[in-house]
Design a protein around this motif. Structure first.
Motif, mmCIF file in Angstrom:
data_model
loop_
_atom_site.group_PDB
_atom_site.id
_atom_site.type_symbol
_atom_site.label_atom_id
_atom_site.label_comp_id
_atom_site.label_asym_id
_atom_site.label_seq_id
_atom_site.Cartn_x
_atom_site.Cartn_y
_atom_site.Cartn_z
ATOM 1 N N GLY A 1 42.963 39.462 32.093
ATOM 2 C CA GLY A 1 44.066 38.498 32.389
ATOM 3 C C GLY A 1 45.238 39.092 32.974
ATOM 4 O O GLY A 1 46.411 38.480 32.908
ATOM 5 N N VAL A 2 45.060 40.326 33.421
ATOM 6 C CA VAL A 2 46.027 41.029 34.128
ATOM 7 C C VAL A 2 46.008 40.672 35.529
ATOM 8 O O VAL A 2 45.101 41.058 36.113
ATOM 9 N N SER A 3 47.349 40.480 36.052
ATOM 10 C CA SER A 3 47.579 40.397 37.514
ATOM 11 C C SER A 3 46.738 41.659 37.938
ATOM 12 O O SER A 3 47.141 42.880 37.899
ATOM 13 N N THR A 4 46.246 41.317 39.349
ATOM 14 C CA THR A 4 45.460 42.509 39.965
ATOM 15 C C THR A 4 45.823 42.339 41.360
ATOM 16 O O THR A 4 45.689 41.225 42.029
ATOM 17 N N ILE A 5 45.665 43.587 42.098
ATOM 18 C CA ILE A 5 45.704 43.663 43.636
ATOM 19 C C ILE A 5 44.615 44.073 44.126
ATOM 20 O O ILE A 5 44.190 45.087 43.390
ATOM 21 N N VAL A 6 44.089 43.815 45.218
ATOM 22 C CA VAL A 6 42.682 44.271 45.835
ATOM 23 C C VAL A 6 42.857 45.005 47.216
ATOM 24 O O VAL A 6 43.377 44.224 47.926
ATOM 25 N N SER B 1 50.429 44.565 53.103
ATOM 26 C CA SER B 1 50.343 46.085 52.459
ATOM 27 C C SER B 1 50.527 46.079 50.657
ATOM 28 O O SER B 1 50.604 44.992 50.368
ATOM 29 N N GLU B 2 50.275 47.305 50.353
ATOM 30 C CA GLU B 2 50.179 47.249 48.443
ATOM 31 C C GLU B 2 51.666 46.840 48.053
ATOM 32 O O GLU B 2 51.712 46.089 47.363
ATOM 33 N N ALA B 3 52.695 47.339 48.890
ATOM 34 C CA ALA B 3 54.011 46.854 48.536
ATOM 35 C C ALA B 3 54.014 45.280 48.346
ATOM 36 O O ALA B 3 54.757 44.715 47.420
ATOM 37 N N GLU B 4 53.778 44.446 49.501
ATOM 38 C CA GLU B 4 53.730 43.065 49.544
ATOM 39 C C GLU B 4 53.099 42.614 48.577
ATOM 40 O O GLU B 4 53.488 41.744 47.860
ATOM 41 N N ALA B 5 51.988 43.249 48.173
ATOM 42 C CA ALA B 5 50.939 42.732 47.215
ATOM 43 C C ALA B 5 51.672 42.641 45.902
ATOM 44 O O ALA B 5 51.556 41.715 45.000
ATOM 45 N N LEU B 6 52.201 43.836 45.551
ATOM 46 C CA LEU B 6 52.771 44.035 44.165
ATOM 47 C C LEU B 6 54.118 43.055 44.132
ATOM 48 O O LEU B 6 54.209 42.572 43.245
ATOM 49 N N ALA B 7 54.643 42.758 45.063
ATOM 50 C CA ALA B 7 55.805 41.842 45.040
ATOM 51 C C ALA B 7 55.359 40.522 44.899
ATOM 52 O O ALA B 7 56.033 39.831 44.061
ATOM 53 N N LEU B 8 54.284 40.110 45.499
ATOM 54 C CA LEU B 8 53.855 39.046 45.186
ATOM 55 C C LEU B 8 53.274 38.573 43.688
ATOM 56 O O LEU B 8 53.555 37.359 43.055
ATOM 57 N N ALA C 1 48.043 34.653 35.383
ATOM 58 C CA ALA C 1 48.019 35.891 36.099
ATOM 59 C C ALA C 1 47.377 35.566 37.522
ATOM 60 O O ALA C 1 46.808 34.432 37.916
ATOM 61 N N LYS C 2 47.752 36.568 38.535
ATOM 62 C CA LYS C 2 47.623 36.442 40.047
ATOM 63 C C LYS C 2 46.633 37.426 40.491
ATOM 64 O O LYS C 2 46.512 38.720 39.953
ATOM 65 N N LEU C 3 45.754 37.051 41.666
ATOM 66 C CA LEU C 3 44.954 37.994 42.115
ATOM 67 C C LEU C 3 45.165 37.899 43.854
ATOM 68 O O LEU C 3 45.533 36.756 44.228
ATOM 69 N N VAL C 4 45.854 39.161 44.203
ATOM 70 C CA VAL C 4 46.283 39.126 45.765
ATOM 71 C C VAL C 4 45.465 40.432 46.415
ATOM 72 O O VAL C 4 45.297 41.342 45.854
ATOM 73 N N MET C 5 45.176 39.846 47.476
ATOM 74 C CA MET C 5 44.387 40.906 48.529
ATOM 75 C C MET C 5 45.340 41.627 49.480
ATOM 76 O O MET C 5 46.322 40.898 50.026
ATOM 77 N N TYR C 6 45.187 42.713 50.032
ATOM 78 C CA TYR C 6 45.987 43.472 51.185
ATOM 79 C C TYR C 6 45.080 44.371 51.927
ATOM 80 O O TYR C 6 44.193 44.925 51.392
ATOM 81 N N GLY C 7 45.538 44.333 53.070
ATOM 82 C CA GLY C 7 45.221 45.547 53.803
ATOM 83 C C GLY C 7 43.795 45.587 54.622
ATOM 84 O O GLY C 7 43.139 46.366 54.893
ATOM 85 N N ALA C 8 43.603 44.033 54.869
ATOM 86 C CA ALA C 8 42.082 43.916 55.374
ATOM 87 C C ALA C 8 42.105 44.182 56.688
ATOM 88 O O ALA C 8 43.026 44.006 57.742
ATOM 89 N N ARG C 9 41.048 45.076 57.213
ATOM 90 C CA ARG C 9 40.629 45.187 58.515
ATOM 91 C C ARG C 9 40.417 43.850 59.352
ATOM 92 O O ARG C 9 40.202 42.972 58.912
#
Lengths: 112, 370
Positions: free
Chosen positions: A40-45, A102-109, A73-81
């Motif tokens: 149940g923890v917010s996750t960045i991918v 970017s990772e920073a944007e994902a963390l902020a979101l 909690a949230k799931l956010v993806m970043y850095g896709a080709r």
């Protein structure tokens, strides 16, 4: 297909490496949702090392995001080709699992 | 009583042990995506084109007695029997007897057989699964509409389910005297469950049976399906879709797509195509979603190409991954003599794809409007 799990300031980070094709989706789907949803923890991918995403591989993102949202909690993806970003755009599931640069944007979101 | 219990336990253990035993299998994925499995026992097996070979492959490039596969220790050894075209293990032609590792591909003629070492339980389960998938596949195919070879709107299609059955379905037909509808859906995941989900949706569309919905309005149709098929009530399955309604009086095509790549309109002279797509999310993923539609004018003689992503999501012979743009030139090529447009495209994609069948269903529909 490889998956790595780490943590940044209480946010889970999952990196996907290689091809998420029909075959890979079968293998990774259970690992992916099992590593993220129960906590149940917010996750960045991190998708920066994902070289291919088949439409069959999309389901695990949606199911996991929905499971997290039930727990606030949230799931956010970043850095896709570009090729991977194109699949995500075509399938239009950005309103369920946002994709940022970017990772920073994902963390902020996830913090927002 | 105690004796009975002991006997039951002993029998169960004996059965489990048999099911845990491993057997060597040579497995073939044929053009229909179905696995044919040949077990290699202690006596070994001769592979050839005709009896008395143990594993018979109907391929003119296979010799009558082509090669022998023998059990040695825990593994398999393969030797060529002076075949005309040679025997290959992972692409290397045999010059003598060679070990055939688990996972290696044995090629004889144009047939590739993969060596798997499976438990008896796996063999029983996958055989049952194959039978279930074959039945599910037959059900989907029974519901597909017949091609339309005459009339102002002609329709042709090619549907090739993958080994795992990918959940594609499509349909077309008159809505009224002047309106003609066409659609294609692709349910997430694969297997009999995805196929049955697509059949449920297809049956509703075939019967024009969506409640309080104007079937001539693509946005309404998608919204109605989205309300009826929310994924939490349907085993976490959602689907992508393209839906269009053609008005013969105005030559106008109203359409909407949801999570789906475009359909493509090609003028009779060929040479170019117009993508037809609207930006909508997946059907079943978000409750209460509003869907948008668009329209296009259809020139006389134009063709509409409607297809699933299984048509272009392939890995080529040289290991390249295709995307939509790699596939699109094929829809502009004229049909080869003796083949329909769909058959020509299928032949070209099959030729480009690596052996072993498709990962996903191949569904292609071509509608031509006089």
């Amino acid at each position: 297909m490889e998956m790595r799990v780490s943590e940044i300031d209480g946010v889970k980070k999952v990196s996907l490496l290689g091809r998420l094709d029909a075959l890979g989706a079968d293998v990774v789907e259970t690992q992916f949702s099992g590593a993220i949803a129960p906590s149940g923890v917010s996750t960045i991918v991190d998708l920066s090392e994902l070289t291919f995403l088949a439409s069959l591989g999309v389901r695990m993102f949606i199911s996991t995001a929905r499971a997290l949202s039930w727990r606030g909690a949230k799931l956010v993806m970043y850095g896709a080709r570009p090729a991977v970003a194109e699949i995500i755009e075509t399938m239009g599931f950005g309103d369920i699992v946002p994709l940022v640069g970017s990772e920073a944007e994902a963390l902020a979101l996830v913090a927002g | 009583m105690d004796e009975d219990q002991t006997r039951i336990v002993t029998q169960a253990r004996g059965r489990d042990e048999r099911l845990d035993e491993r057997v060597h299998c040579l497995e073939l994925v044929d053009g229909h995506g179905l696995v044919r499995r040949h077990l290699v026992g202690s006596a070994g097996a001769v592979v050839g084109r005709a009896a008395p070979a143990d594993i018979i492959l109907a391929d003119t490039e296979v010799s009558r007695a082509h090669c022998r596969v023998a059990l040695e220790g825990e593994g398999l050894v393969v030797s060529d029997l002076n075949s005309t075209n040679g025997t290959f293990v992972d692409g290397t032609r045999l010059t003598g007897a060679a070990f055939l590792p688990v996972g290696a591909v044995l090629r004889v003629g144009r047939v590739s057989l993969k060596h798997e070492w499976r438990t008896c339980l796996e063999v029983v389960q996958t055989d049952q699964l194959d039978r279930d998938l074959t039945r599910a596949s037959a059900y989907v195919q029974a519901l597909l509409p017949p091609p339309l070879v005459q009339g102002p709107i002609r329709a042709d299609w090619l549907y090739q389910p993958s080994a795992k059955l990918g959940g594609d379905a499509f349909g077309y037909g008159p809505l009224t005297d002047d309106l003609f509808l066409a659609y294609l859906i692709d349910v997430s995941g694969h297997g009999a469950g995805a196929a049955m989900h697509s059949v449920t949706v297809m049956n509703l569309l075939r019967q024009h049976a969506l409640p309080s919905t104007d079937m001539a309005d693509p946005a309404q149709v998608l919204a109605s399906l989205n309300a009826m098929f929310q994924m939490e009530q349907h085993a976490e399955m959602y689907f992508t879709m393209w839906y269009g309604v053609y008005d013969r009086r105005s030559r106008r095509l109203s359409y909407a797509s949801a999570g789906h790549h475009p359909a493509f309109l090609v003028p009779p002279a060929g040479g170019e195509f117009t993508p037809l797509r609207t930006r909508n999310g997946l059907v079943g993923a978000v409750p209460g979603k509003v869907f948008v539609a668009d329209t296009a004018q259809v020139p006389a003689g134009a063709s509409l190409f409607l297809f699933s992503d299984g048509v272009f999501e392939i890995v080529t012979n040289d290991g390249q991954e295709w995307g939509l743009n790699d596939f699109l030139p094929l829809i502009l090529k004229p049909a080869v003599d003796g083949l329909t447009t769909c058959q020509t495209i299928f032949r070209d994609v099959t030729k480009a794809a690596r052996p072993g069948g498709f990962d996903d269903d191949f569904s292609l529909v071509v509608l031509t409007f006089d």
